[in-house]
Design a protein around this motif. Structure first.
Motif, PDB file in Angstrom:
ATOM      1  N   PHE A   1       3.367  -1.868  -7.101  1.00 27.10           N
ATOM      2  CA  PHE A   1       4.461  -2.425  -5.688  1.00 27.10           C
ATOM      3  C   PHE A   1       5.754  -3.100  -6.668  1.00 27.10           C
ATOM      4  CE2 PHE A   1       2.778  -2.064  -1.507  1.00 27.10           C
ATOM      5  CZ  PHE A   1       2.018  -1.192  -1.422  1.00 27.10           C
ATOM      6  N   ALA A   2       4.790  -4.421  -8.083  1.00 23.64           N
ATOM      7  CA  ALA A   2       6.591  -4.675  -8.789  1.00 23.64           C
ATOM      8  C   ALA A   2       7.165  -3.523  -9.027  1.00 23.64           C
ATOM      9  CB  ALA A   2       5.810  -5.370  -9.642  1.00 23.64           C
ATOM     10  N   ALA A   3       6.575  -2.424  -9.302  1.00 22.98           N
ATOM     11  CA  ALA A   3       7.156  -1.334 -10.140  1.00 22.98           C
ATOM     12  C   ALA A   3       7.721  -0.339  -9.505  1.00 22.98           C
ATOM     13  CB  ALA A   3       6.370  -1.273 -11.475  1.00 22.98           C
ATOM     14  N   ASP A   4       7.566   0.020  -8.501  1.00 25.14           N
ATOM     15  CA  ASP A   4       8.225   0.299  -7.443  1.00 25.14           C
ATOM     16  C   ASP A   4       7.087   1.783  -7.271  1.00 25.14           C
ATOM     17  OD1 ASP A   4       9.666   0.003  -4.688  1.00 25.14           O
ATOM     18  OD2 ASP A   4      11.169   1.771  -5.317  1.00 25.14           O
ATOM     19  N   GLU A   5       5.708   1.863  -8.006  1.00 20.68           N
ATOM     20  CA  GLU A   5       5.064   2.690  -8.449  1.00 20.68           C
ATOM     21  C   GLU A   5       5.382   4.163  -6.926  1.00 20.68           C
ATOM     22  OE1 GLU A   5       1.691   3.031 -10.771  1.00 20.68           O
ATOM     23  OE2 GLU A   5       1.638   1.518 -11.177  1.00 20.68           O
ATOM     24  N   GLN A   6       5.030   3.364  -5.906  1.00 19.02           N
ATOM     25  CA  GLN A   6       4.726   3.618  -4.612  1.00 19.02           C
ATOM     26  C   GLN A   6       5.600   4.696  -3.880  1.00 19.02           C
ATOM     27  OE1 GLN A   6       5.468   1.033  -4.269  1.00 19.02           O
ATOM     28  NE2 GLN A   6       6.305  -0.041  -2.541  1.00 19.02           N
ATOM     29  N   ARG A   7       7.336   4.193  -4.145  1.00 13.26           N
ATOM     30  CA  ARG A   7       7.969   4.784  -4.373  1.00 13.26           C
ATOM     31  C   ARG A   7       8.340   6.485  -5.065  1.00 13.26           C
ATOM     32  NH1 ARG A   7       9.556   0.073  -1.811  1.00 13.26           N
ATOM     33  NH2 ARG A   7       9.542   0.204  -0.330  1.00 13.26           N
ATOM     34  N   GLN A   8       7.844   6.347  -6.057  1.00 15.89           N
ATOM     35  CA  GLN A   8       7.257   7.371  -7.419  1.00 15.89           C
ATOM     36  C   GLN A   8       7.183   8.912  -7.491  1.00 15.89           C
ATOM     37  OE1 GLN A   8      10.497   6.421 -10.028  1.00 15.89           O
ATOM     38  NE2 GLN A   8       9.909   4.228  -8.669  1.00 15.89           N
ATOM     39  N   PRO A   9       8.201   9.720  -7.385  1.00 13.27           N
ATOM     40  CA  PRO A   9       7.330  11.136  -7.542  1.00 13.27           C
ATOM     41  C   PRO A   9       5.953  11.570  -8.092  1.00 13.27           C
ATOM     42  CG  PRO A   9       9.647  10.801  -7.979  1.00 13.27           C
ATOM     43  CD  PRO A   9       9.391  10.128  -8.128  1.00 13.27           C
ATOM     44  N   PRO A  10       5.476  10.648  -8.934  1.00 14.19           N
ATOM     45  CA  PRO A  10       3.822  10.842  -9.532  1.00 14.19           C
ATOM     46  C   PRO A  10       3.147  10.666  -7.659  1.00 14.19           C
ATOM     47  CG  PRO A  10       4.957  10.364 -11.419  1.00 14.19           C
ATOM     48  CD  PRO A  10       5.479   9.971 -10.223  1.00 14.19           C
ATOM     49  N   TYR A  11       3.458   9.330  -8.136  1.00 15.38           N
ATOM     50  CA  TYR A  11       2.573   8.782  -6.055  1.00 15.38           C
ATOM     51  C   TYR A  11       3.111   9.578  -4.716  1.00 15.38           C
ATOM     52  CZ  TYR A  11       0.160   5.826  -3.422  1.00 15.38           C
ATOM     53  OH  TYR A  11      -0.880   5.678  -1.776  1.00 15.38           O
ATOM     54  N   LEU A  12       4.230   9.829  -4.565  1.00 13.29           N
ATOM     55  CA  LEU A  12       4.404  10.253  -3.485  1.00 13.29           C
ATOM     56  C   LEU A  12       4.292  12.055  -3.447  1.00 13.29           C
ATOM     57  CD1 LEU A  12       8.621   9.560  -3.519  1.00 13.29           C
ATOM     58  CD2 LEU A  12       6.830   8.814  -2.012  1.00 13.29           C
ATOM     59  N   ALA A  13       3.607  12.440  -4.519  1.00 14.58           N
ATOM     60  CA  ALA A  13       3.146  14.145  -4.623  1.00 14.58           C
ATOM     61  C   ALA A  13       1.970  13.369  -3.959  1.00 14.58           C
ATOM     62  CB  ALA A  13       3.061  14.565  -5.932  1.00 14.58           C
ATOM     63  N   ILE A  14       0.791  12.507  -3.504  1.00 20.25           N
ATOM     64  CA  ILE A  14      -0.252  12.022  -3.116  1.00 20.25           C
ATOM     65  C   ILE A  14      -0.056  12.151  -2.013  1.00 20.25           C
ATOM     66  CG2 ILE A  14      -2.027  10.633  -3.286  1.00 20.25           C
ATOM     67  CD1 ILE A  14      -1.067  10.555  -6.768  1.00 20.25           C
ATOM     68  N   ASN A  15       0.708  10.773  -1.618  1.00 20.09           N
ATOM     69  CA  ASN A  15       0.527  10.397  -0.304  1.00 20.09           C
ATOM     70  C   ASN A  15       2.806  10.420  -0.800  1.00 20.09           C
ATOM     71  OD1 ASN A  15       1.219   9.084   1.649  1.00 20.09           O
ATOM     72  ND2 ASN A  15       0.337   6.863   1.170  1.00 20.09           N
TER      73      ASN A  15
ATOM     74  N   ILE B   1      -6.898  14.752   0.597  1.00 22.94           N
ATOM     75  CA  ILE B   1      -6.158  13.468   0.683  1.00 22.94           C
ATOM     76  C   ILE B   1      -6.745  12.927   1.469  1.00 22.94           C
ATOM     77  CG2 ILE B   1      -4.690  12.240   0.186  1.00 22.94           C
ATOM     78  CD1 ILE B   1      -3.793  14.158  -2.376  1.00 22.94           C
ATOM     79  N   LEU B   2      -6.320  11.885   2.243  1.00 22.01           N
ATOM     80  CA  LEU B   2      -6.398  11.028   3.014  1.00 22.01           C
ATOM     81  C   LEU B   2      -5.927  10.010   3.040  1.00 22.01           C
ATOM     82  CD1 LEU B   2     -10.396  11.269   4.437  1.00 22.01           C
ATOM     83  CD2 LEU B   2      -8.684  12.014   5.606  1.00 22.01           C
ATOM     84  N   THR B   3      -5.595   9.674   4.096  1.00 23.23           N
ATOM     85  CA  THR B   3      -4.218   8.314   4.375  1.00 23.23           C
ATOM     86  C   THR B   3      -5.054   7.948   5.475  1.00 23.23           C
ATOM     87  OG1 THR B   3      -2.654   9.072   5.253  1.00 23.23           O
ATOM     88  CG2 THR B   3      -2.234   9.169   3.229  1.00 23.23           C
ATOM     89  N   GLU B   4      -3.747   6.561   5.576  1.00 23.62           N
ATOM     90  CA  GLU B   4      -4.538   5.572   6.468  1.00 23.62           C
ATOM     91  C   GLU B   4      -5.946   4.562   7.470  1.00 23.62           C
ATOM     92  OE1 GLU B   4      -1.809   4.689   9.494  1.00 23.62           O
ATOM     93  OE2 GLU B   4      -1.100   6.285   8.101  1.00 23.62           O
ATOM     94  N   THR B   5      -5.411   3.670   6.783  1.00 17.94           N
ATOM     95  CA  THR B   5      -6.990   3.010   6.732  1.00 17.94           C
ATOM     96  C   THR B   5      -7.915   3.033   7.777  1.00 17.94           C
ATOM     97  OG1 THR B   5      -5.115   1.153   5.072  1.00 17.94           O
ATOM     98  CG2 THR B   5      -7.931   0.297   6.388  1.00 17.94           C
ATOM     99  N   PRO B   6      -7.290   3.386   9.234  1.00 15.63           N
ATOM    100  CA  PRO B   6      -8.874   3.365   9.932  1.00 15.63           C
ATOM    101  C   PRO B   6      -9.305   4.900   9.452  1.00 15.63           C
ATOM    102  CG  PRO B   6      -6.908   2.418  11.218  1.00 15.63           C
ATOM    103  CD  PRO B   6      -6.603   2.851   9.441  1.00 15.63           C
ATOM    104  N   ALA B   7      -8.231   5.998   9.309  1.00 17.40           N
ATOM    105  CA  ALA B   7      -9.099   6.834   9.334  1.00 17.40           C
ATOM    106  C   ALA B   7     -10.087   6.939   7.763  1.00 17.40           C
ATOM    107  CB  ALA B   7      -8.290   8.483   9.005  1.00 17.40           C
ATOM    108  N   MET B   8      -9.552   6.610   7.166  1.00 18.72           N
ATOM    109  CA  MET B   8      -9.972   6.420   5.934  1.00 18.72           C
ATOM    110  C   MET B   8     -11.642   6.087   5.934  1.00 18.72           C
ATOM    111  SD  MET B   8      -6.842   5.836   2.983  1.00 18.72           S
ATOM    112  CE  MET B   8      -8.249   5.135   1.712  1.00 18.72           C
ATOM    113  N   LEU B   9     -11.678   4.605   6.406  1.00 13.69           N
ATOM    114  CA  LEU B   9     -13.396   3.740   6.734  1.00 13.69           C
ATOM    115  C   LEU B   9     -13.764   4.348   7.530  1.00 13.69           C
ATOM    116  CD1 LEU B   9     -11.549   0.209   7.871  1.00 13.69           C
ATOM    117  CD2 LEU B   9     -12.274   0.784   6.137  1.00 13.69           C
ATOM    118  N   ALA B  10     -13.292   5.573   8.347  1.00  6.10           N
ATOM    119  CA  ALA B  10     -14.462   6.135   9.469  1.00  6.10           C
ATOM    120  C   ALA B  10     -15.224   7.066   8.432  1.00  6.10           C
ATOM    121  CB  ALA B  10     -13.670   6.657  10.488  1.00  6.10           C
ATOM    122  N   PHE B  11     -13.937   7.623   7.574  1.00  3.99           N
ATOM    123  CA  PHE B  11     -14.498   9.046   6.257  1.00  3.99           C
ATOM    124  C   PHE B  11     -15.414   8.367   5.817  1.00  3.99           C
ATOM    125  CE2 PHE B  11     -13.581  10.633   2.220  1.00  3.99           C
ATOM    126  CZ  PHE B  11     -14.037  11.935   2.768  1.00  3.99           C
TER     127      PHE B  11
END
Lengths: 206, 206
Positions: free
Chosen positions: B33-47, B61-71
């Motif tokens: 997060f310090a390098a703002d990687e979550q907003r860069q194209p490589p990660y945005l292609a994942i989420n 690909i899955l996101t959202e903690t409640p859904a991932m935990l249930a999965f």
């Protein structure tokens, strides 16, 4: 027998539609937000969170729309409202509904319920001003990446569809231009023509 | 093989612990997060949401903690991380996790991420001031009504436990007095002694 506690113009509509879709034996009981019934002892005994929806089942009480929708889908498998036996496909359903609950609905709630997160009037007004952008950003993502079409999850109608339809009632009031969301609006239009949706709306708005 | 994308000190810890609990074959990839990687194209292609966690599975690909935990619980049934075959009991698990995601975590997020819901600095400061109360109210409800003990759902450890533990890391920083939450803090202490939890924390904080 299931009892659904709902309030008009709230997210409880999603569970109401899903119960009809499931052909469940249920009673819908209206809670009046105007009379502040959700914060009175009789309702707090059912749902200590003081919110709707809540659902009384023979096993106990459930709250939280994503959990209630999953319960309805899993309890009435003949209605095929979610791919409950497929861990990945079911998680995709849950992920969509979790996004609606924790991001889209939360963004929307800053228009009318800003007092949850700040006390002073200027801050609450500032939150209200940002709702069109915050809600609009959520819908842009849904329009572009999440709504597969014709239904949310693609060819099969699921518990994602009544939930999206329910929150999409508020697009215009949230200050989001519907013309930028043709796929979301097409989904809303097709949902609004379904007999089960018409029945739920008629019961809630009677 | 599963790849978990996480950031230190975020809610992705819950899925990290659950993957270890499930004895899943997985790789954890840190997003800075310090390098703002979550907003860069490589990660945005994942989420495209630009947030953690995200999980790449053989099916997608899955996101959202409640859904991932249930999965995770549904994909690794031998680990018995949730009563996946019991619609009511599973919905109780999902309802707890949905509350953490959509109410508790959202209340917490107003301390550091107020910019999501308002633009002006005074409003963001006003949100920050209310975090101790809003987060504290959530924990009071968990302490009094929701945490059955010894684990969240009672005698059985479930996917609710790593999620509560993860958010409970932030109690003191959110300005909530932990002495008013003896049951939540006892749960946090017992969780912190588990080998799987220590391993996840060691990996994330290395």
């Amino acid at each position: 027998m299931i009892t659904l506690y709902y309030a008009a113009h709230t997210c409880s509509l999603a569970s109401h539609i899903a119960l009809i879709d499931a052909r469940a034996d249920f009673t819908a009981v209206r809670i009046s937000f105007a009379a502040d019934e959700q914060r009175q002892p009789p309702y707090l005994a059912i749902n200590p969170k003081g919110r709707v929806p809540a659902m009384v089942t023979p096993r106990g009480i459930l709250t939280e729309t994503p959990a209630m929708l999953a319960f309805i889908a899993q309890s009435f498998p003949a209605a095929r409202l979610a791919p409950v036996g497929d861990a990945f496909a079911f998680a995709q359903v849950q992920a969509f509904n979790s996004y609606l609950c924790a991001t889209l609905h939360v963004a929307h709630a800053h228009r009318m319920r800003g007092y949850r997160w700040a006390d002073d009037a200027a801050a609450i007004a500032a939150m209200r001003r940002k709702v069109p952008q915050a809600v609009g950003d959520c819908y842009d993502l849904i329009e572009r990446d999440m709504l597969k079409g014709p239904w949310v999850m693609g060819e099969s109608y699921t518990i994602c569809d009544p939930y999206l339809f329910t929150l999409a009632q508020w697009i215009e009031d949230d200050g989001v231009d519907p013309t930028r969301l043709p796929r979301v609006i097409d989904h809303r239009n097709r949902m609004s023509e379904r007999a089960h949706v018409r029945r739920a709306l008629a019961e809630e708005l009677a």
